[in-house]
Design a protein around this motif. Sequence first.
Motif, PDB file in Angstrom:
ATOM      1  N   PHE A  63      43.577  36.572  32.126  1.00 25.85           N
ATOM      2  CA  PHE A  63      42.908  37.620  32.895  1.00 25.85           C
ATOM      3  C   PHE A  63      41.388  37.517  32.732  1.00 25.85           C
ATOM      4  N   ALA A  64      40.949  37.394  31.490  1.00 24.34           N
ATOM      5  CA  ALA A  64      39.512  37.275  31.214  1.00 24.34           C
ATOM      6  C   ALA A  64      38.928  36.033  31.886  1.00 24.34           C
ATOM      7  N   GLU A  65      39.679  34.933  31.867  1.00 25.62           N
ATOM      8  CA  GLU A  65      39.206  33.689  32.506  1.00 25.62           C
ATOM      9  C   GLU A  65      38.953  33.919  33.999  1.00 25.62           C
ATOM     10  N   LEU A  66      39.845  34.655  34.656  1.00 29.01           N
ATOM     11  CA  LEU A  66      39.641  34.957  36.074  1.00 29.01           C
ATOM     12  C   LEU A  66      38.344  35.730  36.277  1.00 29.01           C
ATOM     13  N   ILE A  67      38.092  36.682  35.406  1.00 28.45           N
ATOM     14  CA  ILE A  67      36.884  37.502  35.527  1.00 28.45           C
ATOM     15  C   ILE A  67      35.645  36.669  35.213  1.00 28.45           C
ATOM     16  N   TRP A  68      35.702  35.862  34.152  1.00 23.81           N
ATOM     17  CA  TRP A  68      34.540  35.023  33.819  1.00 23.81           C
ATOM     18  C   TRP A  68      34.167  34.106  34.983  1.00 23.81           C
ATOM     19  N   GLU A  69      35.169  33.620  35.700  1.00 22.39           N
ATOM     20  CA  GLU A  69      34.899  32.718  36.821  1.00 22.39           C
ATOM     21  C   GLU A  69      34.353  33.450  38.046  1.00 22.39           C
ATOM     22  N   ALA A  70      34.700  34.730  38.201  1.00 22.84           N
ATOM     23  CA  ALA A  70      34.373  35.443  39.442  1.00 22.84           C
ATOM     24  C   ALA A  70      33.353  36.564  39.288  1.00 22.84           C
ATOM     25  N   GLU A  71      32.964  36.878  38.070  1.00 23.80           N
ATOM     26  CA  GLU A  71      32.124  38.069  37.871  1.00 23.80           C
ATOM     27  C   GLU A  71      30.739  37.928  38.469  1.00 23.80           C
ATOM     28  N   PRO A  72      30.176  39.050  38.888  1.00 19.73           N
ATOM     29  CA  PRO A  72      30.768  40.383  38.970  1.00 19.73           C
ATOM     30  C   PRO A  72      31.779  40.421  40.112  1.00 19.73           C
ATOM     31  N   ILE A  73      32.878  41.127  39.895  1.00 19.28           N
ATOM     32  CA  ILE A  73      33.935  41.176  40.895  1.00 19.28           C
ATOM     33  C   ILE A  73      34.359  42.629  41.135  1.00 19.28           C
ATOM     34  N   PRO A  74      34.389  43.037  42.398  1.00 20.65           N
ATOM     35  CA  PRO A  74      34.880  44.385  42.702  1.00 20.65           C
ATOM     36  C   PRO A  74      36.330  44.529  42.229  1.00 20.65           C
TER      37      PRO A  74
END
Length: 124
Positions: free
Chosen positions: A13-24
């Motif tokens: 989950f964190a990996e998805l956020i690290w790749e896409a942040e900031p993300i709505p």
Amino acid sequence: MKEIKLAEVELQFAELIWEAEPIPSGELVKLCEKELNWKKSTTYTVLRKLCQRKVLQNEDSVVTSLIKKDEYFAIQSEQFVEDTFQGSLPGFLSAFMSRRKLSEKQVSEIEEMIEAYRKGEKKS
């Protein structure tokens, strides 16, 4: 040393956020459905837990990390050396190199890191 351990699914989950942040957060729900096959409720449950643990934040429905990927893995590496080699980096390197030959490029990179450390610089 700050101790943070993410379970495998939390790390994904964190990996998805690290790749896409900031993300709505709405976009995050769609991404988690696609990549992890999660329902909206699962995404928000995991997000809430990681926000409570100060790994992520969700402000104005925009999700960002409070702990960056490099920092997380640095903490994990430090903890591994501490737990396994009583904090001895030379002990870790000795064990690592006893089963694997370093290339000349790797030796040069390590020497550059040590030299930068001696000069008080941070080199990654």
